[in-house]
Write a protein that holds these residues in place. Structure first.
Motif, PDB file in Angstrom:
ATOM      1  N   MET A 176      -6.205   1.636  50.761  1.00 13.39           N
ATOM      2  CA  MET A 176      -6.037   0.932  49.477  1.00 13.39           C
ATOM      3  C   MET A 176      -6.947  -0.286  49.442  1.00 13.39           C
ATOM      4  SD  MET A 176      -2.502  -0.541  47.797  1.00 13.39           S
ATOM      5  CE  MET A 176      -1.779   1.076  47.697  1.00 13.39           C
ATOM      6  N   THR A 177      -7.510  -0.555  48.277  1.00 11.71           N
ATOM      7  CA  THR A 177      -8.390  -1.707  48.135  1.00 11.71           C
ATOM      8  C   THR A 177      -7.598  -2.998  48.247  1.00 11.71           C
ATOM      9  OG1 THR A 177      -8.080  -1.815  45.758  1.00 11.71           O
ATOM     10  CG2 THR A 177      -9.841  -0.384  46.546  1.00 11.71           C
ATOM     11  N   SER A 178      -8.299  -4.099  48.436  1.00 10.27           N
ATOM     12  CA  SER A 178      -7.609  -5.383  48.514  1.00 10.27           C
ATOM     13  C   SER A 178      -6.868  -5.676  47.224  1.00 10.27           C
ATOM     14  CB  SER A 178      -8.623  -6.504  48.807  1.00 10.27           C
ATOM     15  OG  SER A 178      -9.619  -6.546  47.791  1.00 10.27           O
ATOM     16  N   ALA A 179      -7.473  -5.250  46.086  1.00 14.12           N
ATOM     17  CA  ALA A 179      -6.787  -5.452  44.812  1.00 14.12           C
ATOM     18  C   ALA A 179      -5.478  -4.697  44.790  1.00 14.12           C
ATOM     19  CB  ALA A 179      -7.684  -5.002  43.655  1.00 14.12           C
ATOM     20  N   GLY A 180      -5.499  -3.469  45.341  1.00 15.33           N
ATOM     21  CA  GLY A 180      -4.295  -2.672  45.379  1.00 15.33           C
ATOM     22  C   GLY A 180      -3.238  -3.287  46.259  1.00 15.33           C
ATOM     23  N   GLU A 181      -3.651  -3.941  47.347  1.00 14.39           N
ATOM     24  CA  GLU A 181      -2.700  -4.560  48.267  1.00 14.39           C
ATOM     25  C   GLU A 181      -2.004  -5.755  47.610  1.00 14.39           C
ATOM     26  OE1 GLU A 181      -5.204  -3.356  52.296  1.00 14.39           O
ATOM     27  OE2 GLU A 181      -5.206  -5.415  51.547  1.00 14.39           O
ATOM     28  N   GLU A 182      -2.656  -6.359  46.636  1.00 10.03           N
ATOM     29  CA  GLU A 182      -2.057  -7.489  45.934  1.00 10.03           C
ATOM     30  C   GLU A 182      -1.119  -7.022  44.827  1.00 10.03           C
ATOM     31  OE1 GLU A 182      -5.420  -9.538  44.488  1.00 10.03           O
ATOM     32  OE2 GLU A 182      -6.204 -10.028  46.470  1.00 10.03           O
ATOM     33  N   ALA A 183      -1.071  -5.721  44.577  1.00  5.87           N
ATOM     34  CA  ALA A 183      -0.301  -5.180  43.468  1.00  5.87           C
ATOM     35  C   ALA A 183       0.609  -4.068  43.978  1.00  5.87           C
ATOM     36  CB  ALA A 183      -1.248  -4.650  42.395  1.00  5.87           C
ATOM     37  N   PRO A 184       1.827  -4.388  44.397  1.00  4.92           N
ATOM     38  CA  PRO A 184       2.730  -3.369  44.936  1.00  4.92           C
ATOM     39  C   PRO A 184       3.115  -2.338  43.884  1.00  4.92           C
ATOM     40  CG  PRO A 184       3.892  -5.441  44.557  1.00  4.92           C
ATOM     41  CD  PRO A 184       2.429  -5.727  44.389  1.00  4.92           C
TER      42      PRO A 184
ATOM     43  N   PRO B  70       2.440  -2.504  21.139  1.00  3.22           N
ATOM     44  CA  PRO B  70       3.433  -1.447  21.368  1.00  3.22           C
ATOM     45  C   PRO B  70       2.816  -0.119  21.790  1.00  3.22           C
ATOM     46  CG  PRO B  70       3.967  -2.666  19.371  1.00  3.22           C
ATOM     47  CD  PRO B  70       2.596  -3.112  19.794  1.00  3.22           C
ATOM     48  N   VAL B  71       1.645   0.197  21.227  1.00  2.51           N
ATOM     49  CA  VAL B  71       0.961   1.437  21.621  1.00  2.51           C
ATOM     50  C   VAL B  71       0.486   1.327  23.065  1.00  2.51           C
ATOM     51  CG1 VAL B  71      -1.017   2.929  21.163  1.00  2.51           C
ATOM     52  CG2 VAL B  71       0.268   1.933  19.248  1.00  2.51           C
ATOM     53  N   ARG B  72      -0.095   0.181  23.410  1.00  3.17           N
ATOM     54  CA  ARG B  72      -0.554  -0.010  24.790  1.00  3.17           C
ATOM     55  C   ARG B  72       0.609   0.071  25.776  1.00  3.17           C
ATOM     56  NH1 ARG B  72      -0.837  -4.579  27.481  1.00  3.17           N
ATOM     57  NH2 ARG B  72      -0.854  -5.898  25.605  1.00  3.17           N
ATOM     58  N   TRP B  73       1.772  -0.448  25.390  1.00  2.14           N
ATOM     59  CA  TRP B  73       2.932  -0.377  26.272  1.00  2.14           C
ATOM     60  C   TRP B  73       3.365   1.071  26.479  1.00  2.14           C
ATOM     61  CZ3 TRP B  73       5.798  -4.548  22.916  1.00  2.14           C
ATOM     62  CH2 TRP B  73       5.196  -5.793  23.160  1.00  2.14           C
ATOM     63  N   LEU B  74       3.384   1.856  25.389  1.00  4.88           N
ATOM     64  CA  LEU B  74       3.774   3.260  25.513  1.00  4.88           C
ATOM     65  C   LEU B  74       2.803   4.039  26.389  1.00  4.88           C
ATOM     66  CD1 LEU B  74       4.967   4.079  21.886  1.00  4.88           C
ATOM     67  CD2 LEU B  74       6.348   4.247  23.964  1.00  4.88           C
ATOM     68  N   PHE B  75       1.520   3.663  26.322  1.00  4.10           N
ATOM     69  CA  PHE B  75       0.509   4.329  27.136  1.00  4.10           C
ATOM     70  C   PHE B  75       0.370   3.686  28.521  1.00  4.10           C
ATOM     71  CE2 PHE B  75      -0.523   6.116  23.098  1.00  4.10           C
ATOM     72  CZ  PHE B  75      -1.298   7.236  23.307  1.00  4.10           C
ATOM     73  N   LEU B  76       1.225   2.734  28.829  1.00  2.75           N
ATOM     74  CA  LEU B  76       1.239   2.057  30.135  1.00  2.75           C
ATOM     75  C   LEU B  76      -0.142   1.514  30.514  1.00  2.75           C
ATOM     76  CD1 LEU B  76       3.595   4.436  32.180  1.00  2.75           C
ATOM     77  CD2 LEU B  76       4.188   2.552  30.627  1.00  2.75           C
ATOM     78  N   ASN B  77      -0.710   0.757  29.589  1.00  2.00           N
ATOM     79  CA  ASN B  77      -2.000   0.084  29.813  1.00  2.00           C
ATOM     80  C   ASN B  77      -3.159   1.045  30.053  1.00  2.00           C
ATOM     81  OD1 ASN B  77      -0.913  -2.478  29.500  1.00  2.00           O
ATOM     82  ND2 ASN B  77      -0.483  -2.731  31.682  1.00  2.00           N
ATOM     83  N   TYR B  78      -3.012   2.293  29.635  1.00  2.00           N
ATOM     84  CA  TYR B  78      -4.088   3.265  29.834  1.00  2.00           C
ATOM     85  C   TYR B  78      -5.362   2.836  29.109  1.00  2.00           C
ATOM     86  CZ  TYR B  78      -5.969   7.954  30.715  1.00  2.00           C
ATOM     87  OH  TYR B  78      -6.720   9.016  31.163  1.00  2.00           O
TER      88      TYR B  78
ATOM     89  N   TYR C  62      -0.239  -3.939  36.529  1.00  4.07           N
ATOM     90  CA  TYR C  62      -1.055  -5.113  36.846  1.00  4.07           C
ATOM     91  C   TYR C  62      -2.481  -5.022  36.317  1.00  4.07           C
ATOM     92  CZ  TYR C  62       2.738  -4.918  40.246  1.00  4.07           C
ATOM     93  OH  TYR C  62       3.974  -4.788  40.834  1.00  4.07           O
ATOM     94  N   LEU C  63      -2.813  -3.966  35.582  1.00  4.68           N
ATOM     95  CA  LEU C  63      -4.205  -3.783  35.163  1.00  4.68           C
ATOM     96  C   LEU C  63      -4.715  -4.913  34.281  1.00  4.68           C
ATOM     97  CD1 LEU C  63      -4.643   0.037  34.436  1.00  4.68           C
ATOM     98  CD2 LEU C  63      -5.734  -1.326  36.225  1.00  4.68           C
ATOM     99  N   GLY C  64      -3.815  -5.539  33.516  1.00  7.58           N
ATOM    100  CA  GLY C  64      -4.239  -6.635  32.655  1.00  7.58           C
ATOM    101  C   GLY C  64      -4.905  -7.766  33.421  1.00  7.58           C
ATOM    102  N   ARG C  65      -4.551  -7.925  34.698  1.00  2.00           N
ATOM    103  CA  ARG C  65      -5.155  -8.974  35.520  1.00  2.00           C
ATOM    104  C   ARG C  65      -6.634  -8.719  35.771  1.00  2.00           C
ATOM    105  NH1 ARG C  65      -0.744  -9.092  40.504  1.00  2.00           N
ATOM    106  NH2 ARG C  65       1.139  -9.542  39.256  1.00  2.00           N
ATOM    107  N   TYR C  66      -7.055  -7.465  35.627  1.00  2.00           N
ATOM    108  CA  TYR C  66      -8.414  -7.084  35.991  1.00  2.00           C
ATOM    109  C   TYR C  66      -9.293  -6.813  34.781  1.00  2.00           C
ATOM    110  CZ  TYR C  66      -6.118  -6.657  40.459  1.00  2.00           C
ATOM    111  OH  TYR C  66      -5.388  -6.930  41.596  1.00  2.00           O
ATOM    112  N   VAL C  67      -8.784  -7.129  33.605  1.00  2.00           N
ATOM    113  CA  VAL C  67      -9.591  -7.007  32.387  1.00  2.00           C
ATOM    114  C   VAL C  67     -10.531  -8.196  32.297  1.00  2.00           C
ATOM    115  CG1 VAL C  67      -9.534  -7.004  29.867  1.00  2.00           C
ATOM    116  CG2 VAL C  67      -7.846  -5.668  31.163  1.00  2.00           C
ATOM    117  N   ASP C  68     -11.820  -7.923  32.196  1.00  3.31           N
ATOM    118  CA  ASP C  68     -12.839  -8.970  32.115  1.00  3.31           C
ATOM    119  C   ASP C  68     -13.090  -9.295  30.644  1.00  3.31           C
ATOM    120  OD1 ASP C  68     -15.004 -10.645  32.257  1.00  3.31           O
ATOM    121  OD2 ASP C  68     -16.160  -9.376  33.635  1.00  3.31           O
ATOM    122  N   GLU C  69     -12.639 -10.452  30.220  1.00  8.20           N
ATOM    123  CA  GLU C  69     -12.783 -10.842  28.816  1.00  8.20           C
ATOM    124  C   GLU C  69     -14.229 -11.170  28.455  1.00  8.20           C
ATOM    125  OE1 GLU C  69     -10.578 -10.510  26.648  1.00  8.20           O
ATOM    126  OE2 GLU C  69      -8.775 -10.210  27.886  1.00  8.20           O
ATOM    127  N   ASN C  70     -15.119 -11.257  29.434  1.00  6.68           N
ATOM    128  CA  ASN C  70     -16.532 -11.517  29.165  1.00  6.68           C
ATOM    129  C   ASN C  70     -17.302 -10.238  28.853  1.00  6.68           C
ATOM    130  OD1 ASN C  70     -16.402 -14.364  29.658  1.00  6.68           O
ATOM    131  ND2 ASN C  70     -16.289 -13.909  31.856  1.00  6.68           N
TER     132      ASN C  70
END
Length: 306
Positions: free
Chosen positions: A1-9, A247-255, A271-279
């Motif tokens: 698992m990547t380090s990012a994955g280890e931070e996200a149980p 609500p749509v994003r929640w139903l799709f579980l951040n897909y 936890y995917l929202g943490r890795y969205v790059d707003e730039n």
């Protein structure tokens, strides 16, 4: 698992509860679509099914990456149950999806662009089968074909041909040579048993079942390429973190956070929202989906690529 994955149980308990709730809701929608007297109620049931079964698919997607449950055994069995509602084989889905991650936005997966030498009719047929939901039908039909006529898929693979490269058939069907055929056939039996059980237990009729799965097919198929269409031609970055109603994003579980997923495929959906790059540009799902109806576009010059 990547380090990012280890931070996200892995939220194993939450995922299990969500899967149970989504499956029960899907069953309820199928029942209502089969038994409601008014057309409006049947259409409402089908529309709800199209979204909630995408919750089931999103959990299946988690399972293919091994992040649905912390126990590998539980992960795979919950994945098989979710796959039965698609319906498809969990092992086939995992095989093809991981192949997609390896080939994303390469020449094998540039369905949005017309490359030199492409068959224009075939390119457009592929494209509009995605937008109209026909793409979904290839999954259960292909699953049955592999189980019953395994040599047939190898014959249509198109090894060494332009067809095999343009459609990706060679790359994807080639993976079946190493796939565990016995496991896939057992999963096919599970899929058929689950679907038959739903029909018998809920007294479903053909029109109700077809209405629900047709709505799901269009909803599911549209997103499967909207999160890649016109994105950069790079394996890890070739996806969008699409903007869509919460609500749509929640139903799709951040897909819709698909670029974040491709960059961190072992990070659970929660936890995917943490890795969205707003730039990085984040187009809306609606804008991309509407633009797709124009059809495949000429391949841009290297300097013009996004």
């Amino acid at each position: 698992m990547t380090s990012a994955g280890e931070e996200a149980p892995i939220p194993a308990t939450l995922n299990t509860v969500l899967l149970a709730a989504a499956l029960a809701t899907c069953a309820g929608c199928l029942w209502l679509a089969s038994h409601a007297e008014s057309l409006a109620a049947r259409l409402l049931a089908a529309g709800a099914f199209s979204y909630v079964n995408n919750t089931v698919f999103s959990l299946l997607h988690e399972a293919t990456h091994g992040v649905l449950h912390s126990s590998r055994r539980a992960n795979d069995w919950l994945g098989r149950l979710a796959a039965a509602f698609f319906p498809t084989s969990y092992t086939l889905q995992r095989t093809f999806h991981l192949t997609h991650h390896r080939n994303n936005r390469t020449e094998l997966e540039q369905f949005d662009y017309l490359r030199p030498g492409d068959n224009r009719f075939l390119k457009h047929a592929q494209w509009y089968s995605i937008l109209t939901g026909l793409y979904w039908a290839f999954v259960p039909v292909g699953c049955l074909a592999f189980a019953l006529f395994p040599s047939l898929l190898q014959r249509i693979r198109g090894t060494g041909t332009r067809y095999g490269e343009q459609t990706g058939a060679d790359a994807y069907l080639g993976r079946l040579e190493d796939a565990p055929g016995a496991t896939i056939r057992l999963e096919l039996l599970l899929m058929l048993a689950v679907q038959a059980g739903l029909v018998l237990a809920l007294d479903l009729n053909v029109s109700g079942w077809v209405l629900c799965y047709a709505a799901f097919a269009v909803n599911w198929s549209s997103l499967q390429y909207a999160d890649h269409a016109w994105s950069p031609l790079r394996v890890r970055d070739g996806a969008w973190d699409l903007r869509v109603a919460a609500p749509v994003r929640w139903l799709f579980l951040n897909y819709h956070y698909h670029r974040a997923h491709h960059r961190h495929p072992r990070v659970p959906w929660l936890y995917l929202g943490r890795y969205v790059d707003e730039n990085v540009p984040r187009p809306s799902f609606l804008r991309i989906w509407l633009s797709m109806w124009r059809g495949p576009q000429p391949l841009p010059a290297p300097s013009e690529e996004q």
